[in-house]
Design a protein around this motif. Structure first.
Motif, PDB file in Angstrom:
ATOM      1  N   VAL A 115       0.886  -1.155   0.000  1.00  0.00           N
ATOM      2  CA  VAL A 115       0.000   0.000   0.000  1.00  0.00           C
ATOM      3  C   VAL A 115       0.928   1.209   0.000  1.00  0.00           C
ATOM      4  CG1 VAL A 115      -1.702   1.294   1.346  1.00  0.00           C
ATOM      5  CG2 VAL A 115      -1.874  -1.210   1.167  1.00  0.00           C
ATOM      6  N   VAL A 116       0.628   2.196  -0.846  1.00  0.00           N
ATOM      7  CA  VAL A 116       1.508   3.350  -1.020  1.00  0.00           C
ATOM      8  C   VAL A 116       0.743   4.643  -0.755  1.00  0.00           C
ATOM      9  CG1 VAL A 116       2.787   4.691  -2.759  1.00  0.00           C
ATOM     10  CG2 VAL A 116       3.033   2.212  -2.670  1.00  0.00           C
ATOM     11  N   ILE A 146       4.146  13.320   7.429  1.00  0.00           N
ATOM     12  CA  ILE A 146       4.378  12.241   6.468  1.00  0.00           C
ATOM     13  C   ILE A 146       5.605  11.438   6.894  1.00  0.00           C
ATOM     14  CG2 ILE A 146       5.092  11.795   4.083  1.00  0.00           C
ATOM     15  CD1 ILE A 146       3.176  14.032   3.249  1.00  0.00           C
ATOM     16  N   GLN A 147       6.637  12.145   7.351  1.00  0.00           N
ATOM     17  CA  GLN A 147       7.843  11.490   7.875  1.00  0.00           C
ATOM     18  C   GLN A 147       7.477  10.585   9.052  1.00  0.00           C
ATOM     19  OE1 GLN A 147      11.305  11.453   7.472  1.00  0.00           O
ATOM     20  NE2 GLN A 147      11.681  10.510   9.430  1.00  0.00           N
ATOM     21  N   LYS A 148       6.662  11.095   9.987  1.00  0.00           N
ATOM     22  CA  LYS A 148       6.268  10.306  11.162  1.00  0.00           C
ATOM     23  C   LYS A 148       5.451   9.083  10.759  1.00  0.00           C
ATOM     24  CE  LYS A 148       6.145  14.208  14.338  1.00  0.00           C
ATOM     25  NZ  LYS A 148       5.237  15.146  15.032  1.00  0.00           N
ATOM     26  N   LEU A 149       4.562   9.252   9.775  1.00  0.00           N
ATOM     27  CA  LEU A 149       3.762   8.123   9.308  1.00  0.00           C
ATOM     28  C   LEU A 149       4.657   7.023   8.747  1.00  0.00           C
ATOM     29  CD1 LEU A 149       0.906   6.969   8.733  1.00  0.00           C
ATOM     30  CD2 LEU A 149       1.073   8.060   6.491  1.00  0.00           C
ATOM     31  N   GLN A 150       5.633   7.391   7.938  1.00  0.00           N
ATOM     32  CA  GLN A 150       6.563   6.395   7.398  1.00  0.00           C
ATOM     33  C   GLN A 150       7.328   5.721   8.525  1.00  0.00           C
ATOM     34  OE1 GLN A 150       7.029   4.970   4.493  1.00  0.00           O
ATOM     35  NE2 GLN A 150       8.868   3.842   5.079  1.00  0.00           N
ATOM     36  N   ALA A 151       7.801   6.498   9.492  1.00  0.00           N
ATOM     37  CA  ALA A 151       8.567   5.931  10.612  1.00  0.00           C
ATOM     38  C   ALA A 151       7.715   4.954  11.421  1.00  0.00           C
ATOM     39  CB  ALA A 151       9.097   7.043  11.513  1.00  0.00           C
ATOM     40  N   GLU A 152       6.436   5.254  11.595  1.00  0.00           N
ATOM     41  CA  GLU A 152       5.548   4.416  12.400  1.00  0.00           C
ATOM     42  C   GLU A 152       5.012   3.206  11.648  1.00  0.00           C
ATOM     43  OE1 GLU A 152       2.409   6.920  13.882  1.00  0.00           O
ATOM     44  OE2 GLU A 152       3.829   8.264  14.874  1.00  0.00           O
ATOM     45  N   ASP A 172       7.196  -3.698   5.040  1.00  0.00           N
ATOM     46  CA  ASP A 172       6.903  -4.598   3.924  1.00  0.00           C
ATOM     47  C   ASP A 172       5.523  -4.365   3.314  1.00  0.00           C
ATOM     48  OD1 ASP A 172       9.364  -5.788   4.257  1.00  0.00           O
ATOM     49  OD2 ASP A 172       8.586  -7.431   5.485  1.00  0.00           O
ATOM     50  N   ASP A 173       4.574  -3.852   4.104  1.00  0.00           N
ATOM     51  CA  ASP A 173       3.197  -3.683   3.634  1.00  0.00           C
ATOM     52  C   ASP A 173       2.838  -2.272   3.219  1.00  0.00           C
ATOM     53  OD1 ASP A 173       2.412  -6.371   4.002  1.00  0.00           O
ATOM     54  OD2 ASP A 173       2.134  -6.016   6.136  1.00  0.00           O
ATOM     55  N   PHE A 174       3.619  -1.293   3.653  1.00  0.00           N
ATOM     56  CA  PHE A 174       3.249   0.105   3.433  1.00  0.00           C
ATOM     57  C   PHE A 174       4.494   0.967   3.235  1.00  0.00           C
ATOM     58  CE2 PHE A 174       2.648   4.354   5.321  1.00  0.00           C
ATOM     59  CZ  PHE A 174       1.696   4.850   4.436  1.00  0.00           C
ATOM     60  N   GLU A 175       4.362   1.952   2.338  1.00  0.00           N
ATOM     61  CA  GLU A 175       5.470   2.878   2.122  1.00  0.00           C
ATOM     62  C   GLU A 175       4.945   4.234   1.681  1.00  0.00           C
ATOM     63  OE1 GLU A 175       9.774   3.077  -0.139  1.00  0.00           O
ATOM     64  OE2 GLU A 175       8.667   1.207  -0.059  1.00  0.00           O
ATOM     65  N   VAL A 176       5.570   5.276   2.212  1.00  0.00           N
ATOM     66  CA  VAL A 176       5.323   6.638   1.763  1.00  0.00           C
ATOM     67  C   VAL A 176       6.260   6.904   0.596  1.00  0.00           C
ATOM     68  CG1 VAL A 176       5.501   9.083   2.363  1.00  0.00           C
ATOM     69  CG2 VAL A 176       4.557   7.461   4.020  1.00  0.00           C
ATOM     70  N   LEU A 192      12.843   9.526   4.373  1.00  0.00           N
ATOM     71  CA  LEU A 192      12.094   9.444   3.125  1.00  0.00           C
ATOM     72  C   LEU A 192      13.064   9.580   1.951  1.00  0.00           C
ATOM     73  CD1 LEU A 192       9.001  11.697   3.930  1.00  0.00           C
ATOM     74  CD2 LEU A 192       9.110   9.198   3.906  1.00  0.00           C
ATOM     75  N   PRO A 193      12.773   8.886   0.867  1.00  0.00           N
ATOM     76  CA  PRO A 193      13.660   8.976  -0.295  1.00  0.00           C
ATOM     77  C   PRO A 193      13.470  10.305  -1.033  1.00  0.00           C
ATOM     78  CG  PRO A 193      11.750   7.660  -0.842  1.00  0.00           C
ATOM     79  CD  PRO A 193      11.652   7.974   0.635  1.00  0.00           C
ATOM     80  N   ILE A 194      14.499  10.726  -1.725  1.00  0.00           N
ATOM     81  CA  ILE A 194      14.395  11.883  -2.611  1.00  0.00           C
ATOM     82  C   ILE A 194      14.005  11.353  -3.978  1.00  0.00           C
ATOM     83  CG2 ILE A 194      15.670  13.710  -3.791  1.00  0.00           C
ATOM     84  CD1 ILE A 194      17.263  14.115  -1.217  1.00  0.00           C
TER      85      ILE A 194
END
Length: 182
Positions: free
Chosen positions: A67-68, A87-93, A97-101, A126-128
């Motif tokens: 899920v992206v 958005i950074q916090k969501l990715q960290a939390e 394997d199932d989710f990525e920002v 987060l990636p650039i």
């Protein structure tokens, strides 16, 4: 015997698909998530390429199976600056394997400006990613910034939020958790 094996395999696969519960768009849609608009039926995401920090091409198909949360933003965008820490916090939390920002800088955003933006907003995980000519943005119907699109595991758009939002709230996590659930 082989015929029975195929039949049982098909039944198991079909049963798993029917066990997946649809997202309850009404329950968690409070606060900023009230702006999240479901897309029904889901729409296939664009196959247009974008670029990573090294200039290598990527596509949304690279994230198939996850899920992206696809976020289109720019260094000059004030609402983007406000929402990026969440958005950074969501990715960290929730990232894994199932989710990525997947944050994509849309338009002319030089790498030094992106790095400065990330530093000023506290983005470290987060990636650039860039869409310098806005080809992906246009293909995805992005007309303003920020725009955030939720993609299911098959790479289909299932929801869209236009404008800034807090993405590390219980409401946002509940929606994403439902999208991740088998």
């Amino acid at each position: 015997m082989l015929r029975s094996l195929f039949l049982y395999t098909a039944l198991v696969i079909g049963a798993n698909a029917t066990l997946a519960a649809p997202i309850d768009w009404t329950a968690p849609r409070a606060g900023d998530m009230a702006k999240l608009e479901p897309v029904d039926p889901p729409v296939a995401a664009s196959t247009t390429a974008f670029f990573d920090e090294s200039g290598a091409e990527k596509t949304l198909a690279d994230y198939k199976g996850k899920v992206v949360l696809l976020n289109f933003w720019a260094t000059w965008c004030a609402p983007c600056r406000e929402e990026m820490p969440s958005i950074q916090k969501l990715q960290a939390e929730m990232g894994g394997d199932d989710f990525e920002v997947v944050p994509i800088a849309s338009g002319r955003n030089p790498l030094p400006a992106i790095r400065k933006f990330f530093g000023e907003t506290g983005v470290t995980d987060l990636p650039i990613l860039t869409d310098p000519r806005q080809k992906l943005s246009r293909d995805m119907g992005v007309l303003s910034l920020p725009v955030t699109i939720l993609l299911d595991r098959e790479g289909r758009e299932i929801a869209r939020l236009i404008g800034g939002a807090e993405w590390d709230t219980p409401e946002a996590r509940a929606i994403i958790q439902q999208a991740i659930a088998p």
